[in-house]
Scaffold this active site. Structure first.
Site, PDB file in Angstrom:
ATOM      1  N   HIS A  91      -0.974  -0.490  -9.676  1.00 24.96           N
ATOM      2  CA  HIS A  91      -1.704  -1.398  -8.782  1.00 24.96           C
ATOM      3  C   HIS A  91      -2.216  -2.631  -9.542  1.00 24.96           C
ATOM      4  CE1 HIS A  91      -3.666  -1.203  -4.605  1.00 24.96           C
ATOM      5  NE2 HIS A  91      -3.648  -2.465  -5.011  1.00 24.96           N
ATOM      6  N   ARG A 123       0.849  -1.189   0.000  1.00 24.13           N
ATOM      7  CA  ARG A 123       0.000   0.000   0.000  1.00 24.13           C
ATOM      8  C   ARG A 123       0.890   1.246   0.000  1.00 24.13           C
ATOM      9  NH1 ARG A 123      -3.402  -2.768  -1.575  1.00 24.13           N
ATOM     10  NH2 ARG A 123      -5.497  -3.172  -0.758  1.00 24.13           N
ATOM     11  N   ASP A 178       4.306  -0.702  -7.197  1.00 30.71           N
ATOM     12  CA  ASP A 178       2.998  -1.004  -7.782  1.00 30.71           C
ATOM     13  C   ASP A 178       1.936  -0.133  -7.112  1.00 30.71           C
ATOM     14  OD1 ASP A 178       1.291  -2.504  -9.534  1.00 30.71           O
ATOM     15  OD2 ASP A 178       0.566  -3.619  -7.797  1.00 30.71           O
ATOM     16  N   GLU A 238      -1.833   7.498  -5.629  1.00 24.66           N
ATOM     17  CA  GLU A 238      -2.391   6.680  -6.712  1.00 24.66           C
ATOM     18  C   GLU A 238      -3.907   6.772  -6.876  1.00 24.66           C
ATOM     19  OE1 GLU A 238      -1.294   2.657  -5.428  1.00 24.66           O
ATOM     20  OE2 GLU A 238      -3.387   2.277  -4.966  1.00 24.66           O
TER      21      GLU A 238
HETATM   22  P1  NAD Z   1      -1.747 -11.293   5.209  1.00 25.89           P
HETATM   23  O1  NAD Z   1      -2.759 -10.828   6.213  1.00 25.89           O
HETATM   24  O2  NAD Z   1      -1.741 -12.734   4.821  1.00 25.89           O
HETATM   25  O3  NAD Z   1      -0.277 -10.944   5.728  1.00 25.89           O
HETATM   26  C1  NAD Z   1       0.082  -9.698   6.237  1.00 25.89           C
HETATM   27  C2  NAD Z   1       1.260  -9.912   7.173  1.00 25.89           C
HETATM   28  O4  NAD Z   1       1.734  -8.620   7.576  1.00 25.89           O
HETATM   29  C3  NAD Z   1       0.892 -10.676   8.459  1.00 25.89           C
HETATM   30  O5  NAD Z   1       1.829 -11.706   8.678  1.00 25.89           O
HETATM   31  C4  NAD Z   1       0.932  -9.601   9.547  1.00 25.89           C
HETATM   32  O6  NAD Z   1       1.322 -10.116  10.815  1.00 25.89           O
HETATM   33  C5  NAD Z   1       2.010  -8.679   8.978  1.00 25.89           C
HETATM   34  N1  NAD Z   1       2.003  -7.340   9.555  1.00 25.89           N
HETATM   35  C6  NAD Z   1       0.945  -6.607   9.986  1.00 25.89           C
HETATM   36  N2  NAD Z   1       1.366  -5.411  10.446  1.00 25.89           N
HETATM   37  C7  NAD Z   1       2.716  -5.414  10.313  1.00 25.89           C
HETATM   38  C8  NAD Z   1       3.725  -4.472  10.630  1.00 25.89           C
HETATM   39  N3  NAD Z   1       3.419  -3.290  11.177  1.00 25.89           N
HETATM   40  N4  NAD Z   1       4.996  -4.788  10.358  1.00 25.89           N
HETATM   41  C9  NAD Z   1       5.320  -5.996   9.805  1.00 25.89           C
HETATM   42  N5  NAD Z   1       4.415  -6.936   9.500  1.00 25.89           N
HETATM   43  C10 NAD Z   1       3.127  -6.636   9.747  1.00 25.89           C
HETATM   44  O7  NAD Z   1      -1.933 -10.339   3.939  1.00 25.89           O
HETATM   45  P2  NAD Z   1      -1.510 -10.663   2.430  1.00 25.89           P
HETATM   46  O8  NAD Z   1      -2.614 -11.385   1.738  1.00 25.89           O
HETATM   47  O9  NAD Z   1      -0.146 -11.231   2.415  1.00 25.89           O
HETATM   48  O10 NAD Z   1      -1.495  -9.166   1.824  1.00 25.89           O
HETATM   49  C11 NAD Z   1      -0.584  -8.205   2.280  1.00 25.89           C
HETATM   50  C12 NAD Z   1      -0.932  -6.855   1.694  1.00 25.89           C
HETATM   51  O11 NAD Z   1      -0.711  -6.871   0.278  1.00 25.89           O
HETATM   52  C13 NAD Z   1      -2.424  -6.460   1.792  1.00 25.89           C
HETATM   53  O12 NAD Z   1      -2.730  -5.926   3.062  1.00 25.89           O
HETATM   54  C14 NAD Z   1      -2.538  -5.434   0.702  1.00 25.89           C
HETATM   55  O13 NAD Z   1      -2.230  -4.158   1.242  1.00 25.89           O
HETATM   56  C15 NAD Z   1      -1.452  -5.834  -0.296  1.00 25.89           C
HETATM   57  N6  NAD Z   1      -2.022  -6.302  -1.566  1.00 25.89           N
HETATM   58  C16 NAD Z   1      -1.652  -5.685  -2.725  1.00 25.89           C
HETATM   59  C17 NAD Z   1      -2.159  -6.113  -3.948  1.00 25.89           C
HETATM   60  C18 NAD Z   1      -1.766  -5.477  -5.247  1.00 25.89           C
HETATM   61  O14 NAD Z   1      -2.464  -5.663  -6.253  1.00 25.89           O
HETATM   62  N7  NAD Z   1      -0.673  -4.738  -5.310  1.00 25.89           N
HETATM   63  C19 NAD Z   1      -3.054  -7.186  -3.974  1.00 25.89           C
HETATM   64  C20 NAD Z   1      -3.395  -7.825  -2.775  1.00 25.89           C
HETATM   65  C21 NAD Z   1      -2.871  -7.373  -1.575  1.00 25.89           C
END
Ligand code: NAD
Length: 335
Positions: A294, A233, A257, A262
Site C-alpha cells: 500500500h 482497494r 499494491d 493487508e
Molecule cells: P475519484 O473519486 O477521483 O475517482 C473514482 C472513480 O471511480 C470515479 O470516476 C467514480 O465514478 C468511479 N467509480 C465508482 N464506482 C465505480 C464502479 N463500481 N465501477 C467503475 N467505476 C466506479 O478517486 P481517486 O482519487 O481516483 O481514487 C480512486 C481510489 O484509489 C480510491 O478510492 C482509493 O481506494 C484508491 N487509492 C489508493 C491509494 C494507494 O496508496 N494505493 C492511494 C489513494 C487512493
C-alpha cells in the site's frame, strides 16, 4: 482544537509537524496504534481523531467516539471504505478526507507495478545479485500499441490513462460516470474492457456494489495473458479467484499494491513473524506476481499535500465552513 492521530509513523509526524506552524490553533498528539473499538477510548477529551486506510472506523468505533465527545473524523487518505458513513451521519460526527492529494503518485506506482511485473524486475534484480546473468524467465511484452483498460476514471484513473497514452497504448475505460477530464479514452462496457485489454488497472473506490468486482466470472472474461494491476482497494478482488486465475495461466503478470488480507500487514515490519494467512503467502509464491505494501500514495509531494489538506479540513471544521472534502453519502455516487 485538540486532535488525536492514530496509526502514525515517523514520516507522518515529520510531515504534519512541518505544516503545523501554519495552524497555531491546532494541537496534535500522535499514536503508533491504529483506531479500533478498543483504542477509541484514548480519544476521550479530544475534539477529533485522524485515521488512515486500515483504521476501523466502523459503527462500534464511531459510537464509542461519540460517547467520548469526539465530533470529527479526519481521514488522511482519499478512500473511505473503512468508515461507516451512515452511523457517522446518525451521530452527527463529521468525516472529512483528502481527495486527490496526488493522483500521479498512485498512477505512477500502478504503472511501476505493471512494468516491473511485466519485465520481471523483481526476479532479475535477485538473479544479477547472485551473478546469474542469464535471461531465462525474464521475457516481457511491449506496451506500445497494446490496449490498457482503466476501471474508474476519476483523478487517479485519469492520470493512469495519461501515462498509458504516453506509452503509445490505446486506452479503454469503464466507469459508472464518464469523466470528460479523463482525456481521449474510449468508454466501453465492463465486459468489453475485460475482453479487449492487455493491461487492466483498477482505479475505482471500494463500495458495497463493486465488492469482489474481479472474481472468477470477470477473470474468465479477460484476455489470456493479461497484465492485472490493483492499486485501489483489496476488497475489489476476490483473492481466491485471482489465485485460481493465476494457476490457470490466465495472467501474464499481476501487480498488487493492495490485497484483501493487508490490514494486519500494512506499514508494519513483520519480518520476524510467521504469517498466518495462506492467501497472501500463496500469491507471493507465484513468479509473475509482485506485491507492494500500500505504498502508492507514498511520495514526498503526496505526504506534503495530505498533511496540508488534512489540517485545512480541520480548520474548515473549526470555522464552520462547508468543504467539498466532507464525505456525506455512502456508496458509489458520481463525484
Ligand atoms: P475519484 O473519486 O477521483 O475517482 C473514482 C472513480 O471511480 C470515479 O470516476 C467514480 O465514478 C468511479 N467509480 C465508482 N464506482 C465505480 C464502479 N463500481 N465501477 C467503475 N467505476 C466506479 O478517486 P481517486 O482519487 O481516483 O481514487 C480512486 C481510489 O484509489 C480510491 O478510492 C482509493 O481506494 C484508491 N487509492 C489508493 C491509494 C494507494 O496508496 N494505493 C492511494 C489513494 C487512493
Amino acid at each position: 482544537m485538540k486532535l488525536l492521530f492514530y496509526d502514525t509513523k515517523s514520516y507522518d509526524r515529520e510531515s504534519f509537524c512541518r505544516q503545523l506552524v501554519n495552524f497555531p490553533d491546532i494541537e496534535i498528539d500522535y499514536l503508533n496504534g491504529d483506531l479500533t473499538p478498543r483504542s477509541a477510548v484514548i480519544a476521550r477529551g479530544y475534539d477529533g481523531v485522524c485515521a488512515f486506510v486500515s483504521s476501523d472506523v466502523g459503527a462500534r468505533t464511531l459510537e464509542l467516539l461519540d460517547s467520548y465527545g469526539v465530533r470529527l473524523v479526519l481521514m488522511r487518505c482519499a478512500g473511505f471504505n473503512n468508515v461507516d458513513l451512515k452511523t457517522a451521519a446518525r451521530l452527527g460526527i463529521r468525516v472529512l478526507r483528502v481527495p486527490g492529494y496526488s493522483p500521479e503518485a498512485v498512477a505512477e506506482h500502478a504503472m511501476t507495478l505493471a512494468l516491473a511485473a511485466n519485465r520481471h524486475v523483481h526476479k532479475s534484480y535477485v538473479k544479477v545479485r547472485e551473478n546469474d546473468f542469464s535471461l531465462s524467465g525474464l521475457m516481457g511484452i511491449n506496451f506500445f500499441r497494446k490496449t490498457a483498460g482503466i476501471i474508474g476514471t476519476g483523478k487517479i484513473g485519469s492520470a493512469m490513462a495519461r501515462i498509458c497514452r504516453g506509452f503509445g497504448m490505446e486506452v479503454l475505460a469503464y466507469d459508472i460516470c464518464e469523466n470528460p477530464a479523463a482525456g481521449p479514452v474510449k468508454y466501453v462496457a465492463l465486459d468489453e474492457l475485460l475482453a479487449q485489454s492487455d493491461l487492466i488497472s483498477l482505479h475505482c473506490p471500494l463500495t458495497e456494489e463493486n465488492y469482489h468486482l474481479i472474481c472468477r466470472d470477470t477473470i474468465r472474461k479477460m484476455k489470456d495473458g493479461v497484465i492485472f494491476v490493483n492499486t485501489s482497494r483489496g476488497g475489489l478482488v476476490k483473492t481466491a479467484d485471482l489465485i485460481e486465475g493465476i494457476q490457470d495461466r490466465k495472467f501474464f503478470a499481476v501487480g498488487l499494491d493492495v490485497y484483501e488480507e493487508e490490514a494486519a500487514n500494512v506499514f508494519e515490519d513483520r519480518s520476524d513473524e510467521i504469517l498466518e494467512n495462506s492467501e497472501t503467502a500463496r500469491l507471493l509464491s507465484f513468479p509473475n506476481v509482485i506485491i507492494t505494501s500500500h505504498q502508492g500514495f507514498f511520495t514526498k509531494e503526496a505526504l506534503a499535500a495530505i498533511s496540508q489538506v488534512t489540517l485545512e479540513n480541520a480548520r474548515a471544521y473549526i470555522e464552520g465552513r462547508e468543504t467539498p472534502n466532507e464525505i456525506r453519502e455512502p456508496g458509489a455516487a458520481c463525484t
